[in-house]
Design a protein around this motif. Sequence first.
Motif, PDB file in Angstrom:
ATOM      1  N   THR A 194      38.574 -11.076  10.567  1.00  0.00           N
ATOM      2  CA  THR A 194      39.167 -10.198   9.561  1.00  0.00           C
ATOM      3  C   THR A 194      40.071 -10.988   8.634  1.00  0.00           C
ATOM      4  O   THR A 194      40.015 -10.844   7.403  1.00  0.00           O
ATOM      5  N   VAL A 195      40.904 -11.851   9.200  1.00  0.00           N
ATOM      6  CA  VAL A 195      41.824 -12.651   8.395  1.00  0.00           C
ATOM      7  C   VAL A 195      41.036 -13.614   7.508  1.00  0.00           C
ATOM      8  O   VAL A 195      41.277 -13.699   6.294  1.00  0.00           O
ATOM      9  N   TYR A 196      40.090 -14.340   8.092  1.00  0.00           N
ATOM     10  CA  TYR A 196      39.312 -15.311   7.317  1.00  0.00           C
ATOM     11  C   TYR A 196      38.506 -14.624   6.212  1.00  0.00           C
ATOM     12  O   TYR A 196      38.440 -15.119   5.085  1.00  0.00           O
ATOM     13  N   SER A 197      37.883 -13.494   6.525  1.00  0.00           N
ATOM     14  CA  SER A 197      37.074 -12.810   5.505  1.00  0.00           C
ATOM     15  C   SER A 197      37.953 -12.227   4.401  1.00  0.00           C
ATOM     16  O   SER A 197      37.554 -12.210   3.232  1.00  0.00           O
ATOM     17  N   THR A 198      39.151 -11.768   4.742  1.00  0.00           N
ATOM     18  CA  THR A 198      40.073 -11.262   3.720  1.00  0.00           C
ATOM     19  C   THR A 198      40.519 -12.394   2.806  1.00  0.00           C
ATOM     20  O   THR A 198      40.538 -12.243   1.577  1.00  0.00           O
ATOM     21  N   LEU A 199      40.868 -13.545   3.370  1.00  0.00           N
ATOM     22  CA  LEU A 199      41.261 -14.693   2.553  1.00  0.00           C
ATOM     23  C   LEU A 199      40.110 -15.147   1.661  1.00  0.00           C
ATOM     24  O   LEU A 199      40.310 -15.464   0.480  1.00  0.00           O
ATOM     25  N   LYS A 200      38.894 -15.157   2.194  1.00  0.00           N
ATOM     26  CA  LYS A 200      37.724 -15.549   1.393  1.00  0.00           C
ATOM     27  C   LYS A 200      37.499 -14.564   0.252  1.00  0.00           C
ATOM     28  O   LYS A 200      37.238 -14.964  -0.888  1.00  0.00           O
ATOM     29  N   MET A 201      37.616 -13.269   0.544  1.00  0.00           N
ATOM     30  CA  MET A 201      37.438 -12.253  -0.477  1.00  0.00           C
ATOM     31  C   MET A 201      38.485 -12.416  -1.580  1.00  0.00           C
ATOM     32  O   MET A 201      38.169 -12.367  -2.767  1.00  0.00           O
ATOM     33  N   LYS A 222      50.710 -10.093  15.723  1.00  0.00           N
ATOM     34  CA  LYS A 222      51.928  -9.477  16.256  1.00  0.00           C
ATOM     35  C   LYS A 222      52.051  -8.026  15.793  1.00  0.00           C
ATOM     36  O   LYS A 222      52.488  -7.166  16.541  1.00  0.00           O
ATOM     37  N   LYS A 223      51.647  -7.764  14.558  1.00  0.00           N
ATOM     38  CA  LYS A 223      51.733  -6.411  14.007  1.00  0.00           C
ATOM     39  C   LYS A 223      50.477  -5.597  14.313  1.00  0.00           C
ATOM     40  O   LYS A 223      50.550  -4.392  14.521  1.00  0.00           O
ATOM     41  N   PHE A 224      49.334  -6.292  14.334  1.00  0.00           N
ATOM     42  CA  PHE A 224      48.050  -5.659  14.608  1.00  0.00           C
ATOM     43  C   PHE A 224      47.404  -6.403  15.778  1.00  0.00           C
ATOM     44  O   PHE A 224      46.601  -7.310  15.562  1.00  0.00           O
ATOM     45  N   GLU A 238      48.425  -6.300   4.694  1.00  0.00           N
ATOM     46  CA  GLU A 238      49.305  -7.198   5.443  1.00  0.00           C
ATOM     47  C   GLU A 238      49.011  -8.664   5.128  1.00  0.00           C
ATOM     48  O   GLU A 238      49.934  -9.470   4.996  1.00  0.00           O
ATOM     49  N   VAL A 239      47.749  -9.040   5.004  1.00  0.00           N
ATOM     50  CA  VAL A 239      47.407 -10.416   4.631  1.00  0.00           C
ATOM     51  C   VAL A 239      48.031 -10.745   3.279  1.00  0.00           C
ATOM     52  O   VAL A 239      48.651 -11.801   3.110  1.00  0.00           O
ATOM     53  N   ILE A 240      47.897  -9.842   2.327  1.00  0.00           N
ATOM     54  CA  ILE A 240      48.464 -10.065   0.999  1.00  0.00           C
ATOM     55  C   ILE A 240      49.985 -10.165   1.085  1.00  0.00           C
ATOM     56  O   ILE A 240      50.605 -11.047   0.475  1.00  0.00           O
ATOM     57  N   THR A 241      50.601  -9.280   1.858  1.00  0.00           N
ATOM     58  CA  THR A 241      52.055  -9.303   2.032  1.00  0.00           C
ATOM     59  C   THR A 241      52.511 -10.644   2.588  1.00  0.00           C
ATOM     60  O   THR A 241      53.483 -11.241   2.113  1.00  0.00           O
ATOM     61  N   LEU A 242      51.794 -11.155   3.588  1.00  0.00           N
ATOM     62  CA  LEU A 242      52.150 -12.448   4.188  1.00  0.00           C
ATOM     63  C   LEU A 242      52.003 -13.590   3.192  1.00  0.00           C
ATOM     64  O   LEU A 242      52.793 -14.532   3.204  1.00  0.00           O
ATOM     65  N   LEU A 243      51.015 -13.502   2.315  1.00  0.00           N
ATOM     66  CA  LEU A 243      50.850 -14.542   1.295  1.00  0.00           C
ATOM     67  C   LEU A 243      52.039 -14.568   0.335  1.00  0.00           C
ATOM     68  O   LEU A 243      52.407 -15.619  -0.174  1.00  0.00           O
ATOM     69  N   TYR A 244      52.640 -13.415   0.094  1.00  0.00           N
ATOM     70  CA  TYR A 244      53.845 -13.366  -0.733  1.00  0.00           C
ATOM     71  C   TYR A 244      55.062 -13.900   0.010  1.00  0.00           C
ATOM     72  O   TYR A 244      55.985 -14.433  -0.591  1.00  0.00           O
ATOM     73  N   GLN A 245      55.071 -13.761   1.328  1.00  0.00           N
ATOM     74  CA  GLN A 245      56.238 -14.138   2.120  1.00  0.00           C
ATOM     75  C   GLN A 245      56.239 -15.594   2.570  1.00  0.00           C
ATOM     76  O   GLN A 245      57.296 -16.167   2.788  1.00  0.00           O
TER      77      GLN A 245
END
Length: 154
Positions: free
Chosen positions: A58-65, A49-51, A27-34
């Motif tokens: 979780t969001v910050y660590s995913t973006l860092k990764m 809203k979805k989760f 979902e993070v990746i999907t949002l980056l495309y959108q």
Amino acid sequence: MNEPMDMEAVLERLKEKGLRLTPQRVEVITLLYQLSHPTAEQVYSLMSKKFPYVSQTTVYSTLKMLKDLGIVNELTYGDRSSHFELTQEEHAHFNCKSCGEIYDVDVKDARQLQHLLHTEQGYQVDFVRLEFYGTCPACAAGGEAGTDSVRTAH
């Protein structure tokens, strides 16, 4: 200007690195495309809203990764804000002082400037980040573009 790698290639890269494709990461990746250059807070706001039980961590660590893997660029600014974009060929940004939108701008002469810095002044340029500031066409025309807190990509 080149587009970022497609979604399937990003997901395949994560799998190659042995990383799980959790629904939250996807979902993070999907949002980056959108979205157009979102902040981590904007991504988190939409994610929650979805989760509903997703954490900011979780969001910050995913973006860092994603940044560490070279999939995402982090654009930091003097006001300490950070915006994220999927990695693509070097390009400039236009920052609208009215609506706050960040637009990708194709500037063909950036490579020539990089070459001149090296050949004429001896600088070894590893990365170029060119930013323009002003008013976007929609705001200059009195339009409503960019008035939402989260804007979609242009």
